[in-house]
Design an enzyme around this catalytic site. Structure first.
Site, short mmCIF file in Angstrom:
data_model
loop_
_atom_site.label_atom_id
_atom_site.label_comp_id
_atom_site.label_asym_id
_atom_site.label_seq_id
_atom_site.Cartn_x
_atom_site.Cartn_y
_atom_site.Cartn_z
N LYS A 18 0.84 -1.20 0.00
CA LYS A 18 0.00 0.00 0.00
C LYS A 18 0.88 1.26 0.00
O LYS A 18 0.70 2.16 -0.81
CB LYS A 18 -0.91 -0.02 1.24
N ASP A 69 -6.47 1.03 0.56
CA ASP A 69 -6.64 1.03 2.02
C ASP A 69 -8.08 0.63 2.31
O ASP A 69 -8.82 0.22 1.41
CB ASP A 69 -6.28 2.40 2.60
#
Ligand code: SF4
Length: 235
Positions: free
Chosen positions: A118, A136
């Site tokens: 991420k 996310d």
């Protein structure tokens, strides 16, 4: 399908025109910002950045700093002890493995201490203009509600989105859905204010505006204005 997704992304980009909160500075500053922002409000991270980068302007300075000095520059945010340790390890890796330059590929970025997909995706997109999608919890929730993907975890959502979103639009995905998920597509979604409600597959839409709808929308604008002002002063 692809055209529909691109049209929706364009609509959402009009609603949320600002860049992501941590799209700032050089690759080093960008990476540090993303690592600091884990489970912490962006505003808090942006506020401490000027002091942080004055003390540690380069990966070399950060790698050489004692952990307690790093802690003292970030102790206004959650998990600051762990984050200080991680930042030092990350900077040490950057110096030892990559000659002090933040690497530019997913494979190399995730080899740095404390850097996951991420974080790496945000840096690839924001600093190196390389297509990637940082997923996310917001991106995961909203894209599943919209019906773009059917995935149980953010990792699976990322995999699916990477297949269906063309490269040139990948950057926009994180930018718009983090904000959309934070402000409108919240737990009890504010579908009454959502610009893509007509195209959304979510079955439990909340289309009735509450009495304080106007105040809610004003508050969203106020928060975005504050965030942009902080972002501009951060580095
Ligand atoms: S219509 Fe509602 S559930 Fe669908 S994306 Fe918009 S806010 Fe989220």
């Amino acid at each position: 399908m692809t055209n529909d997704l691109i049209a929706m992304l364009k609509t959402l980009k009009k609603r949320w025109p600002n860049p992501g909160a941590m799209e700032i500075g050089n690759p080093y500053q960008n990476l540090v910002g993303v690592l600091l922002s884990a489970r912490t409000r962006d505003e808090q991270v942006l506020k401490l950045m000027p002091g942080f980068f004055k003390a540690f302007p380069t990966p070399e300075k950060l790698a050489a700093a004692p952990v307690d000095k790093i802690e003292s520059k970030i102790n206004t945010i959650g998990m600051f002890r762990q984050k200080a340790k991680n930042l030092k390890s990350m900077a040490t890796d950057v110096v030892e493995k990559f000659g002090g330059e933040i690497p530019q590929t997913m494979e190399k970025l995730v080899s740095l201490a404390g850097v996951g997909r991420k974080t790496a995706s945000v840096v690839l997109v924001a600093s190196f203009n390389t297509p990637a999608i940082a997923v996310d919890t917001h991106v995961h929730r909203v894209t599943n509600r919209l019906g773009w993907v059917k995935a149980k975890t953010p990792e699976k959502t990322e995999e699916a989105l990477l297949k269906i979103i063309p490269d040139k639009s990948k950057k926009t995905v994180n930018q718009v859905f983090v904000k959309h998920g934070r402000y409108l597509c919240i737990r009890k979604p504010r579908c009454w204010a959502c610009p893509v409600a007509d195209q959304c597959a979510f079955k439990e839409k909340n289309l009735e505006p509450p009495k304080n709808a106007e105040a809610i929308l004003e508050d969203i604008e106020r928060r975005e204005t504050i965030l942009e002002a902080l972002r501009e002063q951060a580095v």
